[in-house]
Design a protein around this motif. Structure first.
Motif, mmCIF file in Angstrom:
data_model
loop_
_atom_site.group_PDB
_atom_site.id
_atom_site.type_symbol
_atom_site.label_atom_id
_atom_site.label_comp_id
_atom_site.label_asym_id
_atom_site.label_seq_id
_atom_site.Cartn_x
_atom_site.Cartn_y
_atom_site.Cartn_z
ATOM 1 N N ILE A 226 -27.846 24.779 20.270
ATOM 2 C CA ILE A 226 -27.741 23.405 19.780
ATOM 3 C C ILE A 226 -28.958 22.586 20.218
ATOM 4 N N GLU A 227 -29.339 22.741 21.466
ATOM 5 C CA GLU A 227 -30.511 22.022 21.990
ATOM 6 C C GLU A 227 -31.772 22.418 21.223
ATOM 7 N N GLU A 228 -31.934 23.709 21.016
ATOM 8 C CA GLU A 228 -33.141 24.210 20.364
ATOM 9 C C GLU A 228 -33.234 23.767 18.909
ATOM 10 N N ASN A 229 -32.080 23.570 18.266
ATOM 11 C CA ASN A 229 -32.070 23.254 16.842
ATOM 12 C C ASN A 229 -31.633 21.821 16.551
ATOM 13 N N LYS A 230 -31.768 20.953 17.523
ATOM 14 C CA LYS A 230 -31.299 19.573 17.377
ATOM 15 C C LYS A 230 -32.027 18.817 16.268
ATOM 16 N N ASP A 231 -33.220 19.270 15.925
ATOM 17 C CA ASP A 231 -33.996 18.562 14.896
ATOM 18 C C ASP A 231 -33.977 19.265 13.546
ATOM 19 N N ARG A 232 -33.161 20.296 13.406
ATOM 20 C CA ARG A 232 -33.011 20.963 12.110
ATOM 21 C C ARG A 232 -31.530 21.191 11.841
ATOM 22 N N ARG A 233 -31.206 21.399 10.578
ATOM 23 C CA ARG A 233 -29.808 21.596 10.205
ATOM 24 C C ARG A 233 -29.373 23.005 10.594
ATOM 25 N N LEU A 300 -25.781 13.836 18.088
ATOM 26 C CA LEU A 300 -25.537 14.678 16.919
ATOM 27 C C LEU A 300 -24.091 14.642 16.442
ATOM 28 N N SER A 301 -23.233 13.916 17.118
ATOM 29 C CA SER A 301 -21.806 13.986 16.781
ATOM 30 C C SER A 301 -21.521 13.542 15.359
ATOM 31 N N THR A 302 -22.131 12.443 14.930
ATOM 32 C CA THR A 302 -21.879 11.969 13.568
ATOM 33 C C THR A 302 -22.613 12.810 12.528
#
Length: 490
Positions: A226-233, A300-302
């Motif tokens: 999740i951390e690694e992909n926080k800026d991509r879907r 990222l919750s919303t």
């Protein structure tokens, strides 16, 4: 990119469509109020706004009654209970099967177990095929980074069913359910290679080294993904292995509910396997809480929809008994039963700002609906010809058409079938046995078989069960094998 076509041949697809048309016409034309509400799949709605990240958490052998928000009194599950208050809790969600592998196959492909390639656990060498289209492929083609962390069970490393050949960009975990019976393995799989761990457990002696509890590694890996992909879907499929029994360790220790410690339950006057079961469920709960907290921390919750469910009902394994915690709640049956306790499981969905918070839905749906639902969330088409429908309208608090009939079959102990059509549940426990009928609105525990009172429902259920499956030589309809008698002693 593989074509988003069903894995069936044209002949099989046409057969399935003919069955569906016949079944719907039969149900609409013959059945009384209650069954007449069954409809064919409606056009799929799309999620509003930007497609979200998707996390699908699948527990292993967690029962309908194992969570506080589903009535559990003695096991603490505050994080999942809080998730239910933040999202939508379903009372009538069903697993794809009553055992592991076929349930996961239904989840991945959108076919119910009467049309799926993998219909049971007793063919562990049967993988998904190249023509199978998985939910991971659908989402990957829609621009998602995809990962599975945990237990796969649909194809080993040298097969066509391995997860990185079925739409997942990355895989960390157990390739098969047999491997997953050991919670302190000497290795796990990472993208086709074995990753050694710090455990040395050849004979399960207490002096051997046990440091890497696989469930904990999965949570750590998931948080990192999740951390690694926080800026991509991203799409994260997180099939945890607890509270499944550790059948390997249990044979030697007498306690197959293996966990590093019993936590809050250590001082309880309970058998050790029951302490272990409770501690597993609370550990699972804590780690679900960590996943949700990570989304909150990264804002990222919303932007993320999270599903939580189980692959089938609770077990009587590892010297633990489902009755100790009333793990099936008000339902009859457990894992390997086609009564409600074997297939009805928790389902909670959280998506702040989109999925209504603190609501409870009795809309019936099941694992073959997951693929088309996630496709609709991602704004991409699902494969044609699958059995599932999108339930996105129900998730968003909008009008959802009534669900088509739902079907299950089971191949251990012979051959058995079950179906739910509206409020009616049908169970056929053997090829030549009678069909039992239960009114789930009046009899959730399936205590009163009302087949004699509703012969027309029996007739319609029989027609449905007869046409709901595709014949497959790998999964024949057969009677249970007779047990051999002991030879007479002389």
């Amino acid at each position: 990119m593989r074509s988003l076509l069903p894995r069936a041949t044209t002949r099989r697809l046409e057969s399935s469509r003919r069955w569906l048309n016949r079944a719907v016409l039969t149900l609409l034309g013959w059945l009384p109020v209650g069954l007449s509400l069954v409809s064919a799949p409606a056009a799929e709605a799309a999620a509003p706004g930007e497609p979200p990240n998707i996390i699908f958490i699948n527990a292993d052998d967690l029962g309908y009654g194992d969570l506080g928000c589903y009535g559990q009194k003695r096991i603490n599950t505050p994080a999942i209970d809080r998730m239910a208050t933040q999202g939508l809790r379903f009372t009538d969600f069903y697993a794809g099967s009553t055992v592991c592998a076929p349930s996961r196959g239904v989840l991945m492909t959108g076919y119910h177990v009467g049309h799926a390639r993998i219909r049971g656990n007793h063919k562990p060498d049967m993988p998904l095929a190249p023509e199978d289209v998985t939910v991971a492929e659908v989402l990957k083609d829609a621009g998602y980074t995809t990962a599975i962390i945990g237990k796969w069970g649909l194809g080993e490393v040298d097969s066509t069913g391995y997860p990185t050949r079925q739409g997942f960009d990355t895989f960390f975990g157990y390739q098969s359910q047999i491997e997953a019976h050991n919670f302190y393995p000497e290795f796990l799989h990472r993208d086709g290679a074995k990753q050694p761990l710090g455990n040395k457990l050849a004979s399960f002696n207490v002096a051997e080294k046990r440091v890497d509890y696989s469930h904990d590694l999965f949570t750590e890996e998931a948080l990192g993904f999740i951390e690694e992909n926080k800026d991509r879907r991203f799409f994260l499929y997180l099939p945890y292995t607890i509270p499944h029994a550790n059948n390997e360790g249990g044979r030697a220790t007498g306690d197959g509910m293996e966990i590093p410690d019993h936590g809050d339950y250590a001082s309880k006057d309970w058998p050790n396997p029951e302490k272990g079961r409770a501690a597993m469920i609370s550990r699972l709960d804590s780690d679900v809480g960590k996943i949700l907290a990570k989304l909150d921390d990264l804002d990222l919750s919303t932007k993320t929809i999270v599903f939580f469910t189980s692959d089938n009902g609770p077990h009587n394994e590892g010297n633990s008994k489902s009755t100790f915690f009333d793990s099936n709640g008000p339902l009859r049956g457990i894992k390997r039963d086609l009564y409600e306790g074997g297939i009805r499981v928790p389902m909670i969905v959280r998506w702040p700002g989109k999925v209504p918070a603190g609501k409870v839905s009795d809309y019936p749906w099941n694992m073959c609906d997951v693929l088309p639902t996630l496709a609709a969330i991602a704004g991409t088409p699902a494969p044609e010809g699958i059995d599932g429908i999108s339930v996105l309208p129900e998730l968003l608090g909008e009008k959802q058409p009534p669900h088509p009939p739902m079907y299950w079959e089971f191949h251990e102990r012979g051959f058995s079938q079950a179906a739910r059509i509206g409020k009616w549940k049908g169970v056929k426990r053997s090829i030549d046995g009678p069909i039992e009928i239960y009114d789930l609105d009046q009899d959730l525990g399936e205590e009163k078989n009302v087949a004699d009172e509703y012969p027309q429902i029996v007739e319609q259920m029989s027609e449905y069960l007869h046409g709901a499956r595709t014949a497959d030589p790998n999964w024949p309809m057969k009677k249970p094998a007779r047990k051999k008698k002991n030879p007479t002693k002389k």
